[in-house]
Design an enzyme around this catalytic site. Structure first.
Site, short mmCIF file in Angstrom:
data_model
loop_
_atom_site.label_atom_id
_atom_site.label_comp_id
_atom_site.label_asym_id
_atom_site.label_seq_id
_atom_site.Cartn_x
_atom_site.Cartn_y
_atom_site.Cartn_z
N LYS A 13 -7.64 -51.96 36.94
CA LYS A 13 -7.61 -52.96 35.85
C LYS A 13 -7.68 -52.28 34.48
CE LYS A 13 -11.34 -55.03 37.30
NZ LYS A 13 -11.63 -54.18 38.48
N ARG A 88 -15.76 -62.69 36.40
CA ARG A 88 -16.07 -62.11 37.71
C ARG A 88 -16.74 -63.13 38.62
NH1 ARG A 88 -16.56 -56.37 35.82
NH2 ARG A 88 -16.38 -55.04 37.63
N ARG A 127 -12.73 -40.82 39.96
CA ARG A 127 -12.63 -41.39 38.61
C ARG A 127 -13.47 -40.61 37.61
NH1 ARG A 127 -13.21 -47.68 37.21
NH2 ARG A 127 -15.19 -47.58 38.31
N ARG A 160 -19.06 -41.98 36.19
CA ARG A 160 -19.88 -43.17 35.95
C ARG A 160 -21.02 -43.25 36.96
NH1 ARG A 160 -16.11 -48.35 35.06
NH2 ARG A 160 -17.74 -49.21 36.37
N ARG A 171 -20.62 -52.68 45.29
CA ARG A 171 -19.74 -53.35 44.32
C ARG A 171 -18.58 -54.04 45.02
NH1 ARG A 171 -18.25 -48.84 40.36
NH2 ARG A 171 -17.30 -50.49 39.11
#
Ligand code: ADP
Ligand code: AMP
Length: 213
Positions: A13, A88, A127, A160, A171
């Site tokens: 996203k 969300r 990431r 992160r 998550r």
């Protein structure tokens, strides 16, 4: 143009939202980035958000909705925006629809970037994020030109806190339970567009452009 990006955490996203914002000259609004900036700045909002984020849970709606509605009321949002990570939950989507309707406005498209869970876990482990400008990289699929340095602003990239495998699992659970129902919500509104997010990121972007025009 007002857009909502849907998809699991790690679906791409943010990667696509930044490209969309650049091409259509609209702000990229990431609630995750806003929370992270507040955590870094040690604000009260950041303090509230941190405990939820660290566990991979959602920050409560009463905190998140007000923050987002304030943000889209700013001057730079007059010509639209791309929302990344909001809504969300169904109450978040309903609040957004209602707040926009009060101003005779609406979301034009909800873009759902589809990526299976096992693929997501691979993406999250590679990431890297820029703590300064919010750009996102991947050590294999979207590597920065200089190792661990942001191409855009030169800051050192970070992993992160919530990209640890255990947190990613939680998550994903949270996504399936609380966020996935938004696909039906926006389908009912007639503005859902599905995109195959397993493709190369430039191809994903081309598919998005062919929808947005
Ligand atoms: P989200 O904002 O949905 O959480 P990101 O845009 O941060 O997801 O992407 C998650 C990770 O996957 C990042 O490391 C990013 O560079 C990488 N990524 C994004 N899109 C693709 C793609 N189409 N193919 C491979 N990797 C991708
Ligand atoms: P993201 O950067 O979009 O992956 O978001 C990181 C984390 O911030 C999420 O796992 C949530 O804890 C929190 N967060 C971001 N956006 C929202 C939202 N719309 N509602 C609730 N929590 C959010």
């Amino acid at each position: 143009m007002k857009l909502v990006m849907l998809g699991a955490p790690g679906a791409g996203k943010g990667t696509q939202a930044i490209k969309i914002a650049d091409k259509y000259n609209i702000p990229h609004i990431s609630t995750g980035d806003i929370f992270r900036a507040n955590i870094k700045g040690g604000t009260e909002l950041g303090l509230k958000a941190k405990s939820y984020m660290d566990k991979g849970e959602l920050v409560p709606d009463d905190v998140t909705i007000g923050m987002l509605l304030d943000r889209i009321g700013a001057d730079d949002c007059k010509n639209g925006y791309v929302l990344d990570g909001f809504p969300r939950t169904i109450p978040q989507a309903e609040s957004l629809t209602r707040a926009l309707a009060e101003r005779d406005e609406k979301i034009d498209y909800a873009l759902d970037i589809n990526v299976p869970d096992d693929n997501i876990v691979k993406r999250m482990s590679g990431r890297r994020a820029c703590p300064k400008c919010g750009s996102t990289y991947h050590v294999v699929y979207a590597a920065p030109k200089l190792e661990n340095i942001c191409d855009k602003c030169g800051a050192e990239l970070v992993i992160r806190e919530d990209d640890k495998p255990e947190t990613v699992k939680e998550r994903l659970n949270v996504y399936h339970k609380q966020t996935e129902p938004l696909i039906s919500y926006y389908k009912n509104e007639g503005i859902l567009r599905e995109i195959d997010g397993t493709q190369d990121l430039e191809k994903v972007f081309q598919d998005i452009i062919s929808i947005l025009g």
